[in-house]
Design an enzyme around this catalytic site. Structure first.
Site, PDB file in Angstrom:
ATOM      1  N   CYS A 129      48.352 -47.903  18.913  1.00 48.31           N
ATOM      2  CA  CYS A 129      47.952 -46.862  17.841  1.00 48.31           C
ATOM      3  C   CYS A 129      49.256 -45.786  16.774  1.00 48.31           C
ATOM      4  CB  CYS A 129      47.309 -45.666  17.325  1.00 48.31           C
ATOM      5  SG  CYS A 129      47.693 -44.645  19.609  1.00 48.31           S
ATOM      6  N   HIS A 335      46.969 -39.612  20.163  1.00 55.33           N
ATOM      7  CA  HIS A 335      46.905 -40.841  19.250  1.00 55.33           C
ATOM      8  C   HIS A 335      47.578 -40.014  18.254  1.00 55.33           C
ATOM      9  CE1 HIS A 335      44.711 -43.294  17.628  1.00 55.33           C
ATOM     10  NE2 HIS A 335      44.503 -42.858  16.510  1.00 55.33           N
ATOM     11  N   ASN A 359      44.445 -42.187  10.414  1.00 55.79           N
ATOM     12  CA  ASN A 359      44.249 -42.866  11.327  1.00 55.79           C
ATOM     13  C   ASN A 359      43.723 -44.472  11.794  1.00 55.79           C
ATOM     14  OD1 ASN A 359      42.866 -43.640  14.214  1.00 55.79           O
ATOM     15  ND2 ASN A 359      41.246 -41.712  14.382  1.00 55.79           N
ATOM     16  N   SER A 740      83.176 -43.753  57.779  1.00 60.06           N
ATOM     17  CA  SER A 740      81.738 -44.349  57.689  1.00 60.06           C
ATOM     18  C   SER A 740      82.208 -46.083  57.709  1.00 60.06           C
ATOM     19  CB  SER A 740      81.214 -44.649  56.969  1.00 60.06           C
ATOM     20  OG  SER A 740      81.548 -44.047  55.255  1.00 60.06           O
TER      21      SER A 740
END
Length: 822
Positions: A129, A335, A359, A740
């Site tokens: 949408c 939406h 919409n 290390s």
């Protein structure tokens, strides 16, 4: 102390204008002066050498269209084929879609029926949408619409089953070519469809956008502004309506007048992007619901079109499968809506501010005041109704009062076609600078300010604000500008597991004594200097943008992800009212104690690697403070030359004796012997915690130190290598703070600098990719090999740069000899 930067989910803003005005023109430059602004500048040599593997240049739409017409065939897109690979990537679809061309779906198919408009768009079952809301906005601006959707396409004249659309992609407009095969079920389009059954521009536009991102599934869930930017190249601004300025209606009104695109939404409380299904919903459940929806919407026999009749009736629609939450008022949470208009209407003698929304479902509308079926429309004048185009129809579009709008909606996104502040009554001409960059894990992906040990390694961009704004009403000497940071290709790479990073940026003022100095700012600077401005929050959206007002000065913009070690590409754009210069900070590539060149003496190509290495003696003498008068004399160190022992110190005599024991009477060592002697020494240094040098490493050392092309090292060459290794060993121990036996790749920048090498960001990235392990650590062997290669390559370049202009010219034989023996 590092400041706490909030990380949140929120829509982002910003993009670049598309109109062929000064902004679009300036964007074409893309900051090429900076060295990092041009996309081809990022590892261009590496990319170029591998380009033939990728393939040839794609053919244009015109070429493909012409070829199909000549052969009388319909185009089938091999890059986005009409099969399941173009649909979903997360799992296989359980049912078979039928891919059909529009002439196979209906009679009299049309590309556009009566003009492309917002009411044509009806959402399918994809959950995009956000994309469709942006299309509805796009139809309001015909100039933009015609650019994205070339209108000279049809299913009749010169039809060849091929269509094309244009999108803005990270500073460029790209033409996306597709075939017109569309997925159908029961002879109905599965995804976006038109209100007219025989209209297909929107379905084809959706397909082109899906191809741009790799699949239809890639479009599931997003933000309206993302598509708005891809349609326009515009600059997007985001507003939380609860914190919006008082004149928000005025801002929206001006946006409509200027052709800006607007979208809005209501938070659903899940912080999800629009159209996204709840996290618990798997793709299989989505597919099952899609199938049920399509079965329910199957046409009845009586709906079939009589033979010979035109199939241009409205599409039969149902509400698609959605996961957003519908409210009692008819609005839907989570939406995306399009803002399609703003007006003021007279109601009972008073002016009421109205907002028109749409919409993308094509139905399900607001049912409160000013809705289509509102009972009080009878109190509105007939002419007012006509002006507002009021009609009672279920098309997804409706009016509501501005007061109701700001009460119900939570987010507003405005995509401006220029960077003009919408609060201003006048249009200004803005300038823009564009830079492209990347965060590389282990080197330049330093994370935000909360990670001070690595933050400084992020790409840095100098911003020079040169002129103040022209505002007679403002007494402050201020420069207005907008910064937009966009991450690239994350949606397209979803199928590879990529998600949007949480991104943001900070802006620091550069001290006056450092103005004009393009050096990368170091860790201490950020520890003791606060930012002058920054993005309001770090957000996991494609783009974040912000407006700022700062005094004219020189600043540095630091774009970053929130967490370190996140690798990705980005584009950074800076818009300003007045002239500005934005460019990536790039150190000048150089090496300390430059080797003196041999003047007017060509290289004799027995082995140009060996000839370039003859500068070793010069370098050694320079370090020891000797007189460098004769290059030929400097080429050999008299103190260590075989047979010349009169001037040797006791230390040098011991070194010679040890070397003779290893090398034998010929006083030369091969790679195996070099490996033995080096490992015998380094094994005594337990703190290095190294397994020693590999045979391949020792071969590289010989190749890069060999002065006579013998493939072996003599005493002088070995002595030089040994001195270098001892110096580099001290640097390694300095940065191996936890003992290390490795150093962090982020610290490699400082280690390289301490060794006298000055590189740019691209080279630091390459070193990390080449020498770091999967944990972004570099062991002693890789560390020494990197430095040996750097020294050897600097020395080789210096030898071939006969005129000192920083450019060398090699033929293929020279190039291969130089690179193969390395």
């Amino acid at each position: 102390m590092p400041t706490v930067i909030s990380a949140s989910v929120a829509p982002r803003t910003g993009a670049e204008p598309m109109s062929p005005g000064p902004i679009a023109q300036a964007a074409q430059d893309k900051g090429t002066e900076a060295g990092g602004g041009n996309p081809s500048g990022i590892y261009s040599a590496i990319i170029s050498r591998n380009f033939p593997i990728i393939g040839v240049k794609e053919k244009t739409f015109e070429q493909l269209h012409k070829k199909c017409l000549e052969k009388k065939v319909l185009f089938v897109d091999p890059e986005f084929p009409p099969d399941e690979t173009s649909l979903f990537y997360s799992q296989k679809f359980p049912i078979q879609f039928v891919w059909k061309r529009p002439p196979e779906i209906c009679e009299n198919p049309r590309f556009i029926v009566g003009g492309a408009n917002r009411t044509d768009i009806c959402q399918g079952d994809l959950g995009d949408c956000w994309f469709l809301a942006a299309i509805a906005c796009l139809t309001l601006n015909k100039r933009l619409l015609f650019r994205v959707i070339p209108h000279d396409q049809s299913f009749t004249e010169n039809y060849a089953g091929i269509f094309h659309f244009q999108f803005w992609r990270y500073g460029d407009w790209v033409d996306v070519v597709i075939d017109d095969c569309l997925p159908t079920y029961n002879n109905q389009l599965v995804f976006t469809k038109s209100n007219h059954r025989n209209e297909f521009w929107n379905a084809l536009l959706e397909k082109a956008y899906a191809k741009l991102h790799g699949s239809y599934e890639a479009l599931k869930g997003g933000n309206t502004t993302e598509a708005m930017e891809d349609f326009t190249g515009g600059v997007t601004e985001f507003f939380e309506i609860k914190d919006a300025p008082r004149d928000m209606y005025k801002i929206m009104k001006k946006a409509i007048e200027r052709g800006s695109l607007m979208g809005c939404s209501i938070d659903d409380g899940t912080n999800m992007t629009y159209g996204t299904s709840p996290s618990g919903l798997k793709m299989g459940e989505l597919i099952e619901r899609m199938v049920r929806n399509m079965d329910n919407s199957r046409l009845r026999d009586s709906d079939l079109i009589p033979e010979g009749c035109s199939d241009d009736r409205p599409t039969r629609m149902i509400v698609p499968v959605q996961f957003e939450t519908r409210m009692a008022c008819g609005l839907v949470k989570g939406h995306a809506y399009s803002v399609t208009g703003l007006e003021e209407a007279l109601y009972k003698g008073e002016k009421v501010k109205l907002v028109r929304l749409r919409n993308p479902w094509g139905q399900v509308e607001w049912n409160g005041s000013w809705s289509d079926s509102w009972k009080d429309w009878s109190y509105v004048d007939k002419d007012e109704k006509a002006r507002l185009q009021h009609q009672v129809t279920e098309d997804g579009e409706f009016w509501m009062s501005y007061d109701d709008f700001i009460y119900h909606f939570t987010k507003l996104e405005i995509c401006n076609l220029t960077a003009d502040a919408l609060e201003s009554d006048k249009l200004q001409t803005w300038t823009v600078s564009v830079n492209e960059g990347r965060w590389v894990r282990g080197c330049s992906a330093g994370g935000c300010r909360n990670f001070p040990d690595t933050f400084w390694t992020n790409p840095q961009y100098r911003l020079k604000l040169l002129e103040e704004d022209d505002d007679p009403d403002d007494s402050e000497v201020i420069c207005s500008f907008l910064v937009a940071l966009m991450q690239k290709n994350r949606r397209k790479d979803r199928k590879l597991g990529a998600n949007l990073f949480t991104i943001g940026f900070a802006i620091y003022e550069v001290p006056k004594e450092m103005h004009g100095n393009k050096q990368h700012l170091q860790k201490d600077f950020f520890l003791y200097n606060a930012s002058k401005a920054r993005s309001r929050t770090y957000i996991n959206m494609r783009e974040v943008s912000e407006r700022f007002r700062l005094p004219p000065s020189e600043y540095v913009i630091v774009p970053s992800t929130y967490e370190p070690h996140q690798e990705g590409e980005f584009i950074l754009r800076v818009f300003s009212e007045k002239r500005n210069l934005s460019e990536e900070v790039e150190n000048t590539i150089s090496v300390d104690r430059p080797v003196k060149k041999k003047k007017n003496k060509p290289i004799i190509f027995v082995s140009d690697r060996a000839n370039s290495n003859k500068e070793l003696g010069v370098d050694q003498e320079t370090e020891e403070g000797k007189d460098n008068t004769s290059p030929d004399k400097q080429a050999k160190s008299p103190q260590l030359e075989p047979g010349n022992t009169d001037q040797e110190s006791e230390e040098q005599r011991q070194f010679r004796n040890i070397f003779r024991q290893i090398a034998g009477d010929d006083m030369e060592i091969c790679a195996d012997e070099l490996k033995n002697v080096l490992n015998r020494v380094v094994n005594k240094h337990k703190d290095l915690k190294t397994q020693g040098f590999t045979l391949e490493s020792c071969r590289s050392m010989i190749a890069l130190m060999d002065t006579d092309g013998s493939g072996r090292l003599n005493l002088q060459e070995f002595h030089h290598l040994w001195k270098k290794i001892k110096t580099w060993q001290k640097i390694f121990k300095h940065y191996d703070t936890d003992q290390s036996g490795t150093i962090n790749s982020y610290e490699m920048r400082n280690a390289v600098k301490d060794a006298g090498f000055h590189l740019n960001n691209q080279l630091y990235d390459i070193i990390t990719m080449r020498y770091a392990d999967k944990y972004m650590n570099i062991d002693f062997d890789s560390f020494i090999c990197c430095f040996v290669r750097l020294e050897g390559m600097f020395r080789a370049f210096n030898a071939f740069d006969k005129d000192g202009d920083g450019i060398i010219k090699l033929n293929v034989l020279e190039w291969l000899q130089l690179t193969m023996y390395a």
